[in-house]
Write a protein that holds these residues in place. Sequence first.
Motif, mmCIF file in Angstrom:
data_model
loop_
_atom_site.group_PDB
_atom_site.id
_atom_site.type_symbol
_atom_site.label_atom_id
_atom_site.label_comp_id
_atom_site.label_asym_id
_atom_site.label_seq_id
_atom_site.Cartn_x
_atom_site.Cartn_y
_atom_site.Cartn_z
ATOM 1 N N SER A 4 6.220 2.594 -6.905
ATOM 2 C CA SER A 4 5.224 1.744 -7.553
ATOM 3 C C SER A 4 4.675 0.657 -6.632
ATOM 4 O O SER A 4 3.912 -0.202 -7.068
ATOM 5 C CB SER A 4 5.822 1.106 -8.812
ATOM 6 N N ALA A 5 5.079 0.714 -5.346
ATOM 7 C CA ALA A 5 4.590 -0.254 -4.368
ATOM 8 C C ALA A 5 4.741 0.346 -2.976
ATOM 9 O O ALA A 5 5.530 1.283 -2.777
ATOM 10 C CB ALA A 5 5.372 -1.561 -4.463
ATOM 11 N N VAL A 6 3.978 -0.200 -2.028
ATOM 12 C CA VAL A 6 4.075 0.278 -0.650
ATOM 13 C C VAL A 6 4.182 -0.902 0.311
ATOM 14 O O VAL A 6 3.619 -1.970 0.079
ATOM 15 C CB VAL A 6 2.868 1.153 -0.235
ATOM 16 N N ARG A 7 4.922 -0.656 1.357
ATOM 17 C CA ARG A 7 4.972 -1.552 2.513
ATOM 18 C C ARG A 7 4.207 -0.800 3.589
ATOM 19 O O ARG A 7 4.651 0.229 4.080
ATOM 20 C CB ARG A 7 6.419 -1.799 2.930
ATOM 21 N N ILE A 8 3.035 -1.303 3.934
ATOM 22 C CA ILE A 8 2.119 -0.560 4.794
ATOM 23 C C ILE A 8 2.628 -0.439 6.223
ATOM 24 O O ILE A 8 2.462 0.595 6.853
ATOM 25 C CB ILE A 8 0.723 -1.211 4.735
ATOM 26 N N HIS A 9 3.259 -1.479 6.735
ATOM 27 C CA HIS A 9 3.754 -1.501 8.121
ATOM 28 C C HIS A 9 5.164 -2.076 8.107
ATOM 29 O O HIS A 9 5.453 -2.971 7.312
ATOM 30 C CB HIS A 9 2.809 -2.371 8.967
ATOM 31 N N ASN A 13 5.708 -8.618 5.620
ATOM 32 C CA ASN A 13 6.614 -9.384 4.760
ATOM 33 C C ASN A 13 6.100 -9.425 3.321
ATOM 34 O O ASN A 13 6.629 -10.149 2.494
ATOM 35 C CB ASN A 13 6.897 -10.787 5.314
ATOM 36 N N VAL A 14 5.078 -8.627 3.047
ATOM 37 C CA VAL A 14 4.574 -8.436 1.685
ATOM 38 C C VAL A 14 4.455 -6.948 1.409
ATOM 39 O O VAL A 14 4.367 -6.130 2.324
ATOM 40 C CB VAL A 14 3.196 -9.113 1.464
ATOM 41 N N ILE A 15 4.470 -6.626 0.123
ATOM 42 C CA ILE A 15 4.222 -5.252 -0.313
ATOM 43 C C ILE A 15 2.966 -5.256 -1.183
ATOM 44 O O ILE A 15 2.541 -6.303 -1.657
ATOM 45 C CB ILE A 15 5.418 -4.674 -1.096
ATOM 46 N N CYS A 16 2.385 -4.095 -1.387
ATOM 47 C CA CYS A 16 1.206 -3.940 -2.246
ATOM 48 C C CYS A 16 1.610 -3.104 -3.457
ATOM 49 O O CYS A 16 2.228 -2.044 -3.309
ATOM 50 C CB CYS A 16 0.085 -3.234 -1.498
ATOM 51 N N LEU A 17 1.234 -3.569 -4.621
ATOM 52 C CA LEU A 17 1.591 -2.862 -5.850
ATOM 53 C C LEU A 17 0.613 -1.736 -6.148
ATOM 54 O O LEU A 17 -0.601 -1.913 -6.031
ATOM 55 C CB LEU A 17 1.629 -3.835 -7.027
ATOM 56 N N LEU A 18 1.142 -0.612 -6.557
ATOM 57 C CA LEU A 18 0.337 0.567 -6.885
ATOM 58 C C LEU A 18 0.022 0.653 -8.375
ATOM 59 O O LEU A 18 -0.692 1.558 -8.808
ATOM 60 C CB LEU A 18 1.073 1.834 -6.446
ATOM 61 N N PRO A 42 -0.853 -7.868 -11.026
ATOM 62 C CA PRO A 42 -1.674 -6.676 -11.224
ATOM 63 C C PRO A 42 -1.656 -5.715 -10.027
ATOM 64 O O PRO A 42 -1.329 -6.101 -8.906
ATOM 65 C CB PRO A 42 -3.084 -7.237 -11.436
ATOM 66 N N MET A 43 -2.049 -4.495 -10.310
ATOM 67 C CA MET A 43 -2.163 -3.454 -9.296
ATOM 68 C C MET A 43 -3.039 -3.937 -8.139
ATOM 69 O O MET A 43 -4.045 -4.616 -8.341
ATOM 70 C CB MET A 43 -2.787 -2.203 -9.916
#
Length: 88
Positions: A4-9, A13-18, A42-43
């Motif tokens: 439900s989330a990704v760490r792009i690199h 130090n942050v993730i993005c919610l899907l 939110p997404m």
Amino acid sequence: MTISAVRIHPDDNVICLLQDHDKGACPELADMTAPSLTAAVPMGHKVALVAIEAGAAVVKYGSVIGHATRAIAPGDHVHLLNLEGARP
């Protein structure tokens, strides 16, 4: 497990919610479970994966995208209220 989330690199130090997440939810990444959220987020928005001190760099895509305007705890929403744009 549903991711439900990704760490792009790996340096981020942050993730993005899907998807939207409620307060207290623990987003699932492919390789870990993120800290529980301190508020509903939110997404598409960012969440701190680790503690980020005031003035410290916020890293997404492996690059500095800005600096924390105040201390950000793991699970906090990272947005305009606690992030200022990258400095030259």
